[in-house]
Design a protein around this motif. Structure first.
Motif, PDB file in Angstrom:
ATOM      1  N   UNK A  85      -0.995  13.922  -3.171  1.00 30.78           N
ATOM      2  CA  UNK A  85       0.400  14.312  -2.970  1.00 30.78           C
ATOM      3  C   UNK A  85       1.228  13.172  -2.423  1.00 30.78           C
ATOM      4  N   UNK A  86       0.636  12.414  -1.494  1.00 35.04           N
ATOM      5  CA  UNK A  86       1.324  11.264  -0.907  1.00 35.04           C
ATOM      6  C   UNK A  86       1.626  10.216  -1.970  1.00 35.04           C
ATOM      7  N   UNK A  87       0.651   9.921  -2.821  1.00 37.41           N
ATOM      8  CA  UNK A  87       0.826   8.886  -3.846  1.00 37.41           C
ATOM      9  C   UNK A  87       1.902   9.276  -4.856  1.00 37.41           C
ATOM     10  N   UNK A  88       1.755  10.447  -5.452  1.00 38.34           N
ATOM     11  CA  UNK A  88       2.701  10.853  -6.494  1.00 38.34           C
ATOM     12  C   UNK A  88       4.062  11.241  -5.913  1.00 38.34           C
ATOM     13  N   UNK A  89       4.071  11.809  -4.715  1.00 40.20           N
ATOM     14  CA  UNK A  89       5.345  12.108  -4.071  1.00 40.20           C
ATOM     15  C   UNK A  89       6.140  10.847  -3.806  1.00 40.20           C
ATOM     16  N   UNK A  90       5.447   9.799  -3.380  1.00 39.06           N
ATOM     17  CA  UNK A  90       6.099   8.510  -3.126  1.00 39.06           C
ATOM     18  C   UNK A  90       6.523   7.842  -4.424  1.00 39.06           C
ATOM     19  N   UNK A  91       5.621   7.824  -5.410  1.00 36.27           N
ATOM     20  CA  UNK A  91       5.886   7.145  -6.678  1.00 36.27           C
ATOM     21  C   UNK A  91       7.087   7.755  -7.404  1.00 36.27           C
ATOM     22  N   UNK A  92       7.073   9.050  -7.618  1.00 34.92           N
ATOM     23  CA  UNK A  92       8.124   9.707  -8.400  1.00 34.92           C
ATOM     24  C   UNK A  92       9.465   9.665  -7.668  1.00 34.92           C
ATOM     25  N   UNK A 101      10.943   6.092  -7.810  1.00 36.21           N
ATOM     26  CA  UNK A 101      11.528   5.826  -9.130  1.00 36.21           C
ATOM     27  C   UNK A 101      12.877   6.529  -9.272  1.00 36.21           C
ATOM     28  N   UNK A 102      12.966   7.756  -8.794  1.00 35.15           N
ATOM     29  CA  UNK A 102      14.233   8.496  -8.864  1.00 35.15           C
ATOM     30  C   UNK A 102      15.313   7.766  -8.072  1.00 35.15           C
ATOM     31  N   UNK A 103      14.973   7.295  -6.870  1.00 35.47           N
ATOM     32  CA  UNK A 103      15.953   6.596  -6.029  1.00 35.47           C
ATOM     33  C   UNK A 103      16.445   5.323  -6.717  1.00 35.47           C
ATOM     34  N   UNK A 104      15.509   4.595  -7.311  1.00 39.25           N
ATOM     35  CA  UNK A 104      15.870   3.339  -7.980  1.00 39.25           C
ATOM     36  C   UNK A 104      16.774   3.580  -9.193  1.00 39.25           C
ATOM     37  N   UNK A 105      16.522   4.646  -9.917  1.00 34.00           N
ATOM     38  CA  UNK A 105      17.273   4.905 -11.148  1.00 34.00           C
ATOM     39  C   UNK A 105      18.647   5.506 -10.866  1.00 34.00           C
ATOM     40  N   UNK A 106      18.715   6.458  -9.936  1.00 33.01           N
ATOM     41  CA  UNK A 106      19.931   7.243  -9.763  1.00 33.01           C
ATOM     42  C   UNK A 106      20.759   6.912  -8.519  1.00 33.01           C
ATOM     43  N   UNK A 142      18.776   6.922   6.482  1.00 30.78           N
ATOM     44  CA  UNK A 142      19.718   6.767   5.381  1.00 30.78           C
ATOM     45  C   UNK A 142      20.499   5.460   5.461  1.00 30.78           C
ATOM     46  N   UNK A 143      20.727   4.956   6.664  1.00 29.93           N
ATOM     47  CA  UNK A 143      21.468   3.701   6.822  1.00 29.93           C
ATOM     48  C   UNK A 143      20.652   2.475   6.428  1.00 29.93           C
ATOM     49  N   UNK A 144      19.324   2.666   6.293  1.00 29.41           N
ATOM     50  CA  UNK A 144      18.468   1.544   5.911  1.00 29.41           C
ATOM     51  C   UNK A 144      18.211   1.508   4.400  1.00 29.41           C
ATOM     52  N   UNK A 145      18.611   2.572   3.710  1.00 24.22           N
ATOM     53  CA  UNK A 145      18.308   2.683   2.287  1.00 24.22           C
ATOM     54  C   UNK A 145      19.532   2.405   1.439  1.00 24.22           C
ATOM     55  N   UNK A 202      18.235  -2.011  -4.109  1.00 21.00           N
ATOM     56  CA  UNK A 202      17.561  -1.902  -2.823  1.00 21.00           C
ATOM     57  C   UNK A 202      16.259  -2.694  -2.822  1.00 21.00           C
ATOM     58  N   UNK A 203      15.870  -3.156  -1.649  1.00 21.29           N
ATOM     59  CA  UNK A 203      14.581  -3.822  -1.497  1.00 21.29           C
ATOM     60  C   UNK A 203      13.473  -2.810  -1.779  1.00 21.29           C
ATOM     61  N   UNK A 204      12.686  -3.063  -2.799  1.00 19.32           N
ATOM     62  CA  UNK A 204      11.691  -2.106  -3.263  1.00 19.32           C
ATOM     63  C   UNK A 204      10.647  -1.801  -2.197  1.00 19.32           C
ATOM     64  N   UNK A 205      10.289  -2.792  -1.378  1.00 21.93           N
ATOM     65  CA  UNK A 205       9.263  -2.582  -0.354  1.00 21.93           C
ATOM     66  C   UNK A 205       9.773  -1.684   0.769  1.00 21.93           C
ATOM     67  N   UNK A 206      11.046  -1.860   1.124  1.00 18.37           N
ATOM     68  CA  UNK A 206      11.647  -0.986   2.137  1.00 18.37           C
ATOM     69  C   UNK A 206      11.720   0.445   1.624  1.00 18.37           C
ATOM     70  N   UNK A 207      12.120   0.596   0.367  1.00 20.00           N
ATOM     71  CA  UNK A 207      12.229   1.928  -0.228  1.00 20.00           C
ATOM     72  C   UNK A 207      10.863   2.617  -0.283  1.00 20.00           C
ATOM     73  N   UNK A 208       9.836   1.894  -0.716  1.00 18.17           N
ATOM     74  CA  UNK A 208       8.491   2.482  -0.786  1.00 18.17           C
ATOM     75  C   UNK A 208       8.015   2.896   0.604  1.00 18.17           C
ATOM     76  N   UNK A 209       8.265   2.023   1.591  1.00 19.57           N
ATOM     77  CA  UNK A 209       7.826   2.324   2.955  1.00 19.57           C
ATOM     78  C   UNK A 209       8.470   3.604   3.474  1.00 19.57           C
ATOM     79  N   UNK A 210       9.789   3.716   3.344  1.00 15.68           N
ATOM     80  CA  UNK A 210      10.483   4.894   3.867  1.00 15.68           C
ATOM     81  C   UNK A 210      10.145   6.149   3.071  1.00 15.68           C
ATOM     82  N   UNK A 211       9.995   6.010   1.756  1.00 16.53           N
ATOM     83  CA  UNK A 211       9.646   7.171   0.939  1.00 16.53           C
ATOM     84  C   UNK A 211       8.238   7.652   1.277  1.00 16.53           C
TER      85      UNK A 211
END
Length: 261
Positions: A175-182, A185-190, A258-261, A195-204
């Motif tokens: 759940x952690x892996x797919x919840x983070x992955x999907x 991807x949604x955040x990056x697309x929409x 939210x202010x970091x993303x 955004x810095x991809x590593x920061x986004x992955x960490x917070x997600x």
């Protein structure tokens, strides 16, 4: 499983138009859902009509003070919160002889009213800011739930703990892996492609962990009150708190990031 799927589809068909439109229709839906969720907590503690009425009024007062806002810095009005706490503490003086509604249960409900009012207010404000933010937090919780259950059924062997006997470490990690992955991807697309991809992955990933901890927290509440579900309003899922348990905590955590993303 069939009941669970049908119930989820019906709930989505009813709620999605309100979420998409936003504004007053969404506020109306949010008030109904949050009141029904709070009712599930009240049902655990007291059946007294007047006590419940006071709590409903205080809950609406606390939640309603945030409706229409699009600024997360003002999510909690301490003047409103102070009045609510005073009322609910003094309410206990009227019930001091009651063995069923004691001081411990009163403080449980005070904590519950603050938790639910603040979290549902966070969801409302996030929707006011952006539909995509709202989808993002629910995507995290939903993908965690779906894949944790699916992978847990297929590969789960190691139980997490006795709080929720059906949860396995394999399911949690899936759940952690797919919840983070999907959700990433949604955040990056929409939402934000720059955004810095590593920061986004960490917070997600962090929010995905929060989602699972939120689910465990409400499992602990149910275990403490010796119940399987908070209600049967959603066949196959249980109550609204069974459905929103993860989102309640993810919404609270997300407003700080939210202010970091």
């Amino acid at each position: 499983m069939k009941k669970r799927v049908i119930s989820a589809v019906v709930f989505l068909l009813i709620s999605l138009p309100f979420v998409y439109i936003g504004g007053i229709p969404f506020y109306f839906l949010s008030m109904i859902i949050s009141l029904l969720a709070f009712k599930e907590l009240l049902d655990l503690v007291t059946k007294d009509y007047w006590t419940r009425l006071v709590y409903y009024i205080c809950f609406l007062f606390l939640l309603g003070s945030n409706i229409g806002q699009n600024n997360l810095n003002n999510i909690l009005d301490f003047k409103v919160l102070s009045i609510v706490i005073l009322i609910l503490c003094f309410l206990q003086l009227l019930n001091y002889k009651s063995k069923k509604y004691n001081l411990e249960k009163n403080f449980f409900l005070i904590g519950g009213i603050i938790l639910l009012a603040c979290s549902f207010a966070s969801m409302i404000i996030l929707r006011n800011i952006s539909l995509f933010y709202f989808i993002y937090i629910f995507l995290i919780t939903t993908m965690n739930d779906i894949f944790a259950q699916f992978i847990g059924i297929l590969f789960g062997k190691h139980k997490v703990n006795e709080i929720s006997p059906n949860k396995t470490w394999e399911g949690c990690l899936g759940g952690l892996f797919f919840g983070t992955l999907i959700s990433t991807l949604f955040y990056l697309i929409f939402i934000n492609q720059d955004i810095n991809i590593f920061i986004l992955i960490f917070f997600t990933m962090f929010l995905s962990v929060v989602a699972q901890l939120g689910d465990l927290f409400f499992s602990l509440v149910k275990r403490s009150f010796k119940i399987k579900d908070f209600s049967n309003i959603m066949p196959g899922h249980g109550g609204l708190l069974d459905r929103f348990d993860s989102a309640i905590f993810v919404a609270l955590a997300f407003i700080y990031f939210i202010n970091f993303l």
